[in-house]
Scaffold this motif. Sequence first.
Motif, PDB file in Angstrom:
ATOM      1  N   LEU A 195      22.968 -58.753  16.768  1.00  0.00           N
ATOM      2  CA  LEU A 195      22.800 -57.599  17.659  1.00  0.00           C
ATOM      3  C   LEU A 195      22.749 -56.304  16.858  1.00  0.00           C
ATOM      4  CD1 LEU A 195      25.219 -58.525  20.600  1.00  0.00           C
ATOM      5  CD2 LEU A 195      22.718 -58.666  20.558  1.00  0.00           C
ATOM      6  N   PHE A 196      23.557 -56.234  15.800  1.00  0.00           N
ATOM      7  CA  PHE A 196      23.569 -55.044  14.949  1.00  0.00           C
ATOM      8  C   PHE A 196      22.219 -54.878  14.250  1.00  0.00           C
ATOM      9  CE2 PHE A 196      24.089 -53.163  10.736  1.00  0.00           C
ATOM     10  CZ  PHE A 196      24.670 -51.955  11.065  1.00  0.00           C
ATOM     11  N   VAL A 197      21.690 -55.982  13.712  1.00  0.00           N
ATOM     12  CA  VAL A 197      20.389 -55.930  13.033  1.00  0.00           C
ATOM     13  C   VAL A 197      19.297 -55.532  14.021  1.00  0.00           C
ATOM     14  CG1 VAL A 197      18.633 -57.290  11.837  1.00  0.00           C
ATOM     15  CG2 VAL A 197      21.041 -57.583  11.257  1.00  0.00           C
ATOM     16  N   ALA A 198      19.345 -56.119  15.224  1.00  0.00           N
ATOM     17  CA  ALA A 198      18.352 -55.791  16.249  1.00  0.00           C
ATOM     18  C   ALA A 198      18.412 -54.313  16.613  1.00  0.00           C
ATOM     19  CB  ALA A 198      18.568 -56.656  17.487  1.00  0.00           C
ATOM     20  N   ALA A 199      19.640 -53.769  16.669  1.00  0.00           N
ATOM     21  CA  ALA A 199      19.798 -52.355  17.027  1.00  0.00           C
ATOM     22  C   ALA A 199      19.338 -51.443  15.900  1.00  0.00           C
ATOM     23  CB  ALA A 199      21.256 -52.070  17.372  1.00  0.00           C
ATOM     24  N   ASN A 200      19.685 -51.798  14.663  1.00  0.00           N
ATOM     25  CA  ASN A 200      19.395 -50.926  13.521  1.00  0.00           C
ATOM     26  C   ASN A 200      17.967 -51.068  13.002  1.00  0.00           C
ATOM     27  OD1 ASN A 200      20.144 -48.949  11.635  1.00  0.00           O
ATOM     28  ND2 ASN A 200      20.634 -50.477  10.089  1.00  0.00           N
ATOM     29  N   SER A 201      17.324 -52.180  13.312  1.00  0.00           N
ATOM     30  CA  SER A 201      15.959 -52.393  12.823  1.00  0.00           C
ATOM     31  C   SER A 201      14.977 -52.609  13.967  1.00  0.00           C
ATOM     32  CB  SER A 201      15.920 -53.600  11.870  1.00  0.00           C
ATOM     33  OG  SER A 201      16.657 -53.351  10.695  1.00  0.00           O
ATOM     34  N   GLY A 202      15.263 -53.602  14.812  1.00  0.00           N
ATOM     35  CA  GLY A 202      14.332 -53.962  15.872  1.00  0.00           C
ATOM     36  C   GLY A 202      14.098 -52.875  16.899  1.00  0.00           C
ATOM     37  N   PHE A 203      15.195 -52.331  17.448  1.00  0.00           N
ATOM     38  CA  PHE A 203      15.048 -51.323  18.492  1.00  0.00           C
ATOM     39  C   PHE A 203      14.497 -50.005  17.942  1.00  0.00           C
ATOM     40  CE2 PHE A 203      18.120 -54.034  20.822  1.00  0.00           C
ATOM     41  CZ  PHE A 203      17.374 -54.215  21.978  1.00  0.00           C
ATOM     42  N   ILE A 204      14.816 -49.709  16.687  1.00  0.00           N
ATOM     43  CA  ILE A 204      14.232 -48.513  16.053  1.00  0.00           C
ATOM     44  C   ILE A 204      12.713 -48.674  15.967  1.00  0.00           C
ATOM     45  CG2 ILE A 204      14.041 -47.263  13.872  1.00  0.00           C
ATOM     46  CD1 ILE A 204      17.009 -47.692  13.465  1.00  0.00           C
ATOM     47  N   CYS A 205      12.261 -49.870  15.565  1.00  0.00           N
ATOM     48  CA  CYS A 205      10.818 -50.139  15.513  1.00  0.00           C
ATOM     49  C   CYS A 205      10.198 -50.017  16.900  1.00  0.00           C
ATOM     50  CB  CYS A 205      10.559 -51.541  14.956  1.00  0.00           C
ATOM     51  SG  CYS A 205      10.809 -51.711  13.178  1.00  0.00           S
ATOM     52  N   LEU A 206      10.860 -50.608  17.894  1.00  0.00           N
ATOM     53  CA  LEU A 206      10.322 -50.601  19.253  1.00  0.00           C
ATOM     54  C   LEU A 206      10.229 -49.189  19.819  1.00  0.00           C
ATOM     55  CD1 LEU A 206       9.391 -52.077  21.810  1.00  0.00           C
ATOM     56  CD2 LEU A 206      11.807 -52.330  22.446  1.00  0.00           C
ATOM     57  N   LEU A 207      11.321 -48.426  19.711  1.00  0.00           N
ATOM     58  CA  LEU A 207      11.336 -47.072  20.267  1.00  0.00           C
ATOM     59  C   LEU A 207      10.329 -46.170  19.557  1.00  0.00           C
ATOM     60  CD1 LEU A 207      15.185 -46.543  20.782  1.00  0.00           C
ATOM     61  CD2 LEU A 207      13.458 -47.010  22.530  1.00  0.00           C
ATOM     62  N   PHE A 209       7.613 -47.161  18.009  1.00  0.00           N
ATOM     63  CA  PHE A 209       6.282 -47.618  18.390  1.00  0.00           C
ATOM     64  C   PHE A 209       5.884 -47.082  19.766  1.00  0.00           C
ATOM     65  CE2 PHE A 209       3.515 -50.888  20.360  1.00  0.00           C
ATOM     66  CZ  PHE A 209       2.439 -50.798  19.492  1.00  0.00           C
ATOM     67  N   LEU A 210       6.814 -47.141  20.723  1.00  0.00           N
ATOM     68  CA  LEU A 210       6.525 -46.616  22.063  1.00  0.00           C
ATOM     69  C   LEU A 210       6.271 -45.112  22.020  1.00  0.00           C
ATOM     70  CD1 LEU A 210       9.133 -48.613  24.198  1.00  0.00           C
ATOM     71  CD2 LEU A 210       6.665 -49.023  24.004  1.00  0.00           C
ATOM     72  N   LEU A 211       7.062 -44.397  21.203  1.00  0.00           N
ATOM     73  CA  LEU A 211       6.863 -42.960  21.044  1.00  0.00           C
ATOM     74  C   LEU A 211       5.476 -42.666  20.476  1.00  0.00           C
ATOM     75  CD1 LEU A 211       8.001 -40.051  21.031  1.00  0.00           C
ATOM     76  CD2 LEU A 211       8.896 -40.513  18.741  1.00  0.00           C
ATOM     77  N   LEU A 212       5.067 -43.453  19.494  1.00  0.00           N
ATOM     78  CA  LEU A 212       3.747 -43.264  18.883  1.00  0.00           C
ATOM     79  C   LEU A 212       2.630 -43.576  19.875  1.00  0.00           C
ATOM     80  CD1 LEU A 212       4.388 -44.808  15.350  1.00  0.00           C
ATOM     81  CD2 LEU A 212       3.997 -42.410  15.884  1.00  0.00           C
ATOM     82  N   VAL A 246      -0.253 -50.197  14.344  1.00  0.00           N
ATOM     83  CA  VAL A 246      -0.201 -51.533  14.942  1.00  0.00           C
ATOM     84  C   VAL A 246       0.052 -52.590  13.876  1.00  0.00           C
ATOM     85  CG1 VAL A 246      -1.555 -53.293  16.134  1.00  0.00           C
ATOM     86  CG2 VAL A 246      -1.630 -50.928  16.928  1.00  0.00           C
ATOM     87  N   LEU A 247      -0.638 -52.487  12.732  1.00  0.00           N
ATOM     88  CA  LEU A 247      -0.477 -53.471  11.658  1.00  0.00           C
ATOM     89  C   LEU A 247       0.948 -53.501  11.117  1.00  0.00           C
ATOM     90  CD1 LEU A 247      -3.773 -53.019   9.583  1.00  0.00           C
ATOM     91  CD2 LEU A 247      -3.177 -54.904  11.109  1.00  0.00           C
ATOM     92  N   PHE A 248       1.618 -52.357  11.131  1.00  0.00           N
ATOM     93  CA  PHE A 248       2.966 -52.288  10.567  1.00  0.00           C
ATOM     94  C   PHE A 248       4.042 -52.601  11.606  1.00  0.00           C
ATOM     95  CE2 PHE A 248       6.843 -50.240   9.064  1.00  0.00           C
ATOM     96  CZ  PHE A 248       6.885 -50.673   7.753  1.00  0.00           C
ATOM     97  N   PHE A 249       3.914 -52.048  12.799  1.00  0.00           N
ATOM     98  CA  PHE A 249       4.998 -52.142  13.771  1.00  0.00           C
ATOM     99  C   PHE A 249       5.072 -53.484  14.495  1.00  0.00           C
ATOM    100  CE2 PHE A 249       5.217 -47.613  13.177  1.00  0.00           C
ATOM    101  CZ  PHE A 249       6.541 -47.301  13.448  1.00  0.00           C
ATOM    102  N   VAL A 250       3.944 -54.084  14.796  1.00  0.00           N
ATOM    103  CA  VAL A 250       3.969 -55.346  15.545  1.00  0.00           C
ATOM    104  C   VAL A 250       4.700 -56.448  14.765  1.00  0.00           C
ATOM    105  CG1 VAL A 250       2.548 -57.191  16.523  1.00  0.00           C
ATOM    106  CG2 VAL A 250       1.952 -54.801  16.955  1.00  0.00           C
ATOM    107  N   PRO A 251       4.387 -56.673  13.468  1.00  0.00           N
ATOM    108  CA  PRO A 251       5.172 -57.664  12.715  1.00  0.00           C
ATOM    109  C   PRO A 251       6.645 -57.292  12.604  1.00  0.00           C
ATOM    110  CG  PRO A 251       3.138 -57.145  11.566  1.00  0.00           C
ATOM    111  CD  PRO A 251       3.279 -56.138  12.657  1.00  0.00           C
TER     112      PRO A 251
END
Length: 309
Positions: A195-207, A209-212, A246-251
């Motif tokens: 959960l910590f990894v998802a919060a510190n890496s995954g959700f940062i990528c997701l948020l 990406f959505l902002l972009l 897209v090439l960077f954030f999706v993976p």
Amino acid sequence: MENKRNVTEFILIGLTQNPQMQKMVFPVFLVLYVVTLAGNLLIVVAITTSRALNAPMYFFLTHLALIDTIYSSSSAPKLIVDSLHEKKIISFSGCMAQVYAEHIFGAAEIILLTVMAYDRYVAICKPLHYTAIMSHQVCGLLVGVAWAGGFLHATVQILFIVWLPFCGPNVIDHFMCDLYPLLKLVCMDTHTLGLFVAANSGFICLLTFLLLVVSYVVILCSLRTYSLEGRHKALSTCVAHITVVVLFFVPCMFVYLRRVTMLPIDKAVAVFYTIVAPMLNPLIYTLRNADVNNAIRKLWRKKVTSNND
């Protein structure tokens, strides 16, 4: 649980255990890595030596090329060298250094891509105020924020992983050290850690990406007021940025936005965002940018002329 570590080195399984495929790893990835270095360094040299490419966009593109050069170097050389050895070993400190390098430059690239989107937003939506808003001081500050953000993110990640108890298994089913493969070897429950990894890496990528995505939607909507020529030029630049995003954030989201588990496709995805994407970025930007192409041609002609003299 007492924090203890009996592991001093890790054994990497590598990209593949197929002997025939293993023979192809060295030449294929050596070519990919050389092309990555050549393409990104060519952009750096072309932009820094050209007086015409002094806009903020090219300043940011130079730093993106530098980041991609170092980012790919955090994993590609090790993969290439290991392909020549049957047993692939990396020390504990070397493994932690690789994780740190991956995340400092990966996070810096995420922030820099956001900065580049903001630059395009100001250029297209507020053209009369562009020079005042994107001054040299502001551009330098934004690049500094990107590097500082990468440093902060990577430091948090490495302080989190380095103190975990590795007390037995040391075989990593991957060609490089990364968070999830390492968490599979930790001698404790990894649910909370995941959960910590998802919060510190995954959700940062997701948020991010959505902002972009939202920012580019706003930019594209604002193009309706432009002339056909101006719309085509702005759209060409935006398409290049969107493609790189897209090439960077999706993976990134695929790998980090899930529970601690390893999938068979993870190695291919890791190859894509650590080696293939940094190689494609120079092609994406130069193919759609006449100014960068002209700077590269001038640099080439200058080189040829100096050799003839």
